[in-house]
Design an enzyme around this catalytic site. Structure first.
Site, PDB file in Angstrom:
ATOM      1  N   TRP A  18       0.865  -1.190   0.000  1.00 57.88           N
ATOM      2  CA  TRP A  18       0.000   0.000   0.000  1.00 57.88           C
ATOM      3  C   TRP A  18       0.902   1.241   0.000  1.00 57.88           C
ATOM      4  CZ3 TRP A  18      -5.348  -0.557   0.107  1.00 57.88           C
ATOM      5  CH2 TRP A  18      -6.071   0.645   0.197  1.00 57.88           C
ATOM      6  N   HIS A  58      -8.805  -3.554  12.169  1.00 54.10           N
ATOM      7  CA  HIS A  58      -8.142  -2.768  11.114  1.00 54.10           C
ATOM      8  C   HIS A  58      -8.913  -1.478  10.799  1.00 54.10           C
ATOM      9  CE1 HIS A  58      -6.148  -1.649   7.440  1.00 54.10           C
ATOM     10  NE2 HIS A  58      -7.102  -2.078   6.648  1.00 54.10           N
TER      11      HIS A  58
END
Ligand SMILES: N[C@@H](CC(=O)c1ccccc1NC=O)C(=O)O
Ligand SMILES: [Zn+2]
Ligand SMILES: [Zn+2]
Length: 207
Positions: A18, A58
């Site tokens: 990411w 998360h």
């Protein structure tokens, strides 16, 4: 008996992560020559590297962590469906597929072609699709994409809607060679007690 097929991204230096996230690194921190008997390795990585699962923590501070996930979700019968060329995964795209009674649904899009490069944009899961999936009995959704939401999303509506509908998330699968049909899946998270996510070794076997 059919053979198990690896559907995991290899973990190696320089692999796509990411944007802005921790790069993957492995090194032998205590080499044979020094220790006199063994090589000992050291890992540094984001929990969202390559093929991995998300724990609700998360995207939700109150969400459960990796150690609290039900391991039964990540092993068992799974259905693979093929949705090539879609720009989103919504009710329209899912309706032609028979997913009734499917606990583990795996979606192959073929959108993320070169796994060495992080994609610019991806097909995303429409929040309303989460309800349809849950109505059909889906508890685990796996995809060949790095996220279930648009990459620039801050609200993460698909992550939240899936979670609200008791559907867990498996991302970053390698499904290039996998045909539609019924399989057995194993993709167990590591028992990271505080974890918001975990890398997995995901494998499929044709039924
Ligand atoms: N939701 C993505 C990850 C994600 O959003 C992310 C991963 C690492 C660093 C930052 C991230 N998102 C930041 O906006 C996933 O579940 O893998
Ligand atoms: Zn993730
Ligand atoms: Zn995710």
């Amino acid at each position: 008996m059919n053979k198990w097929i690896d559907i995991s991204q290899p973990l190696s230096k320089g692999m796509a992560v990411w944007p802005g996230d921790t790069p993957f690194s492995y090194e032998v921190s205590w080499p044979y020559e020094e220790s006199g008997s063994v090589n000992v390795g050291k890992l540094e990585m984001s929990t969202h590297t390559g093929t991995h699962i998300d724990a609700p923590f998360h995207f939700d501070n109150e969400g459960i962590k990796v150690i609290d996930l039900d391991i039964n979700l990540y092993i068992g019968e799974a259905e693979v469906i093929y949705l090539p060329g879609v720009s989103k995964i919504g009710i329209e795209e899912l309706t032609p597929k028979s997913i009734k009674g499917v606990t583990r649904l795996i979606i192959r899009t073929d959108h993320w072609k070169d796994k060495r490069v992080f994609p610019e944009s991806i097909p995303y899961v429409e929040p309303e699709a989460a309800v349809l999936l849950a109505e059909n009995g889906v508890r685990l959704l796996g995809l060949d994409l790095p996220s279930v939401d648009q990459l620039d999303s801050k609200e993460l509506p698909a992550h939240h809607m899936l979670s609200k509908n008791s559907i867990h998330i498996l991302e970053g699968l390698v499904l290039d060679e996998i045909e539609e049909g019924r399989y057995e899946l194993a993709a167990l998270p590591l028992p990271i007690t505080e974890g918001d996510g975990s890398p997995v070794r995901a494998v499929l076997r044709k039924k």
